[in-house]
Write a protein that holds these residues in place. Structure first.
Motif, PDB file in Angstrom:
ATOM      1  N   TYR A  35       0.833  -1.207   0.000  1.00  0.00           N
ATOM      2  CA  TYR A  35       0.000   0.000   0.000  1.00  0.00           C
ATOM      3  C   TYR A  35       0.865   1.254   0.000  1.00  0.00           C
ATOM      4  CZ  TYR A  35      -3.137  -3.671   1.605  1.00  0.00           C
ATOM      5  OH  TYR A  35      -3.840  -4.853   1.713  1.00  0.00           O
ATOM      6  N   TYR A  36       0.366   2.257  -0.663  1.00  0.00           N
ATOM      7  CA  TYR A  36       1.092   3.528  -0.751  1.00  0.00           C
ATOM      8  C   TYR A  36       0.651   4.455   0.383  1.00  0.00           C
ATOM      9  CZ  TYR A  36       2.688   7.976  -2.705  1.00  0.00           C
ATOM     10  OH  TYR A  36       3.290   9.196  -2.894  1.00  0.00           O
ATOM     11  N   GLU A  37       1.584   4.935   1.106  1.00  0.00           N
ATOM     12  CA  GLU A  37       1.410   5.895   2.206  1.00  0.00           C
ATOM     13  C   GLU A  37       0.698   5.325   3.431  1.00  0.00           C
ATOM     14  OE1 GLU A  37      -0.136   9.582   0.631  1.00  0.00           O
ATOM     15  OE2 GLU A  37       1.921  10.255   0.276  1.00  0.00           O
ATOM     16  N   ARG A  38      -0.449   4.692   3.266  1.00  0.00           N
ATOM     17  CA  ARG A  38      -1.086   4.073   4.425  1.00  0.00           C
ATOM     18  C   ARG A  38      -1.934   2.902   3.960  1.00  0.00           C
ATOM     19  NH1 ARG A  38      -5.254   7.955   7.339  1.00  0.00           N
ATOM     20  NH2 ARG A  38      -5.360   6.114   8.651  1.00  0.00           N
ATOM     21  N   ALA A  39      -2.060   1.927   4.848  1.00  0.00           N
ATOM     22  CA  ALA A  39      -2.854   0.752   4.520  1.00  0.00           C
ATOM     23  C   ALA A  39      -4.322   1.075   4.722  1.00  0.00           C
ATOM     24  CB  ALA A  39      -2.452  -0.412   5.412  1.00  0.00           C
ATOM     25  N   PRO A  40      -5.203   0.454   3.918  1.00  0.00           N
ATOM     26  CA  PRO A  40      -6.646   0.671   4.120  1.00  0.00           C
ATOM     27  C   PRO A  40      -7.089   0.047   5.439  1.00  0.00           C
ATOM     28  CG  PRO A  40      -6.271  -1.054   2.507  1.00  0.00           C
ATOM     29  CD  PRO A  40      -4.931  -0.474   2.811  1.00  0.00           C
ATOM     30  N   SER A  41      -8.137   0.581   5.976  1.00  0.00           N
ATOM     31  CA  SER A  41      -8.663   0.065   7.238  1.00  0.00           C
ATOM     32  C   SER A  41      -9.030  -1.416   7.088  1.00  0.00           C
ATOM     33  CB  SER A  41      -9.900   0.881   7.633  1.00  0.00           C
ATOM     34  OG  SER A  41     -10.452   0.371   8.813  1.00  0.00           O
ATOM     35  N   GLY A  42      -8.622  -2.213   8.047  1.00  0.00           N
ATOM     36  CA  GLY A  42      -8.953  -3.632   8.021  1.00  0.00           C
ATOM     37  C   GLY A  42      -8.011  -4.475   7.186  1.00  0.00           C
ATOM     38  N   ALA A  43      -6.916  -3.914   6.700  1.00  0.00           N
ATOM     39  CA  ALA A  43      -5.967  -4.683   5.893  1.00  0.00           C
ATOM     40  C   ALA A  43      -5.332  -5.784   6.744  1.00  0.00           C
ATOM     41  CB  ALA A  43      -4.887  -3.761   5.338  1.00  0.00           C
ATOM     42  N   ALA A  44      -5.153  -6.953   6.127  1.00  0.00           N
ATOM     43  CA  ALA A  44      -4.564  -8.079   6.850  1.00  0.00           C
ATOM     44  C   ALA A  44      -3.054  -7.887   6.974  1.00  0.00           C
ATOM     45  CB  ALA A  44      -4.877  -9.378   6.114  1.00  0.00           C
ATOM     46  N   PHE A  45      -2.516  -8.360   8.090  1.00  0.00           N
ATOM     47  CA  PHE A  45      -1.079  -8.267   8.342  1.00  0.00           C
ATOM     48  C   PHE A  45      -0.403  -9.568   7.925  1.00  0.00           C
ATOM     49  CE2 PHE A  45      -3.107  -5.338  11.233  1.00  0.00           C
ATOM     50  CZ  PHE A  45      -2.289  -4.234  11.207  1.00  0.00           C
TER      51      PHE A  45
END
Lengths: 144, 113
Positions: A35-45
């Motif tokens: 992801y660019y700059e920040r991950a979307p909410s709820g993104a899996a780790f």
């Protein structure tokens, strides 16, 4: 200002099966957990976040000679209860180094001159009682 | 006669070289710290950016006992994107800092002061 370099770096990372195999399931609507700059909410780790940390144009004889960028590329992992997140993000950071240091990327309309890992990022974060780990590097990218 | 004159200044220059380099590095670090402070949105973080010297090495520190989150601001968290302030400042002054240190050492070599 960053479109061509951002796409070039993303393409390099997304095209490496070894790297993507270390990442979590991409969020719906994304092809990779990068992801660019920040991950979307709820993104899996774990996932990769990359962003431009600095960009300095260099001039010679009144014309731009090259651009000198610093890109932050790091893995973010969540403590999954068995304390393996450090290993996971460190492995991703190592793969990023192997892939990008002296690696070739294709920058639309420009020519890459230099790409190397310059310094490391390694820190922990606690949010709402959950531990997260960040590991990666600052990469210097020079292109004309 | 000229050779003897040059030789006689070498120990003096050598003894002052570390001090001169540290003075120039401190000057450059103060400029970078001020630039970094101007790039962050947080007044508390801006006030916490300072220069420290340890074992002859100069550090620009973004934080203090109360402001511990400079690193999170610079590199981002799981909930917030990075808002770099220190690295862009260092990059902007990179060439100038090196030139300043070189100029200070040249002055020492030329004048002994």
């Amino acid at each position: 200002m960053s479109v061509a370099t951002r796409r070039a770096l993303y393409g390099k990372m997304a095209g490496d099966a070894t790297l993507t195999g270390l990442l979590g399931t991409p969020k719906s609507g994304y092809s990779q957990a990068i992801y660019y700059e920040r991950a979307p909410s709820g993104a899996a780790f774990p996932y990769i976040v990359f962003s431009k940390q600095a960009g300095t144009p260099r001039y010679a004889m009144s014309a731009r000679a090259y651009d000198d960028d610093v890109w932050q590329i790091k893995a973010v992992g969540k403590d999954d209860g068995v304390d393996l997140s450090a290993d996971k993000v460190d492995n991703i950071a190592s793969r990023l180094d192997a892939l990008l240091t002296d690696g070739t990327i294709s920058i639309s309309g420009r020519t890459q001159l230099y790409l190397r890992r310059e310094s490391d990022i390694d820190y922990a974060e606690t949010a709402d009682g959950v531990n997260y780990r960040h590991a990666g590097s600052l990469f210097r990218l020079i292109y004309e | 006669v000229r050779l003897a004159s040059v030789k006689s200044r070498v120990p003096q220059i050598a003894s002052r070289m570390d001090d001169a380099a540290e003075e120039a590095a401190l000057e450059a670090a103060e400029e970078i710290a001020a630039d970094a402070a101007s790039r962050t949105w947080s007044d508390r973080l801006a006030e916490a950016i300072h220069v420290e010297v340890h074992d002859g090495k100069v550090f620009i520190v973004a934080g203090n006992g109360d402001v511990f989150w400079g690193n999170f601001e610079e590199h981002g968290t799981t909930n917030a994107p990075a808002h770099p302030f220190l690295i862009p400042a260092a990059e902007a002054h990179r060439l100038g800092a090196g030139t300043g240190i070189a100029r200070r050492l040249k002055r020492l070599a030329d004048t002994g002061r």
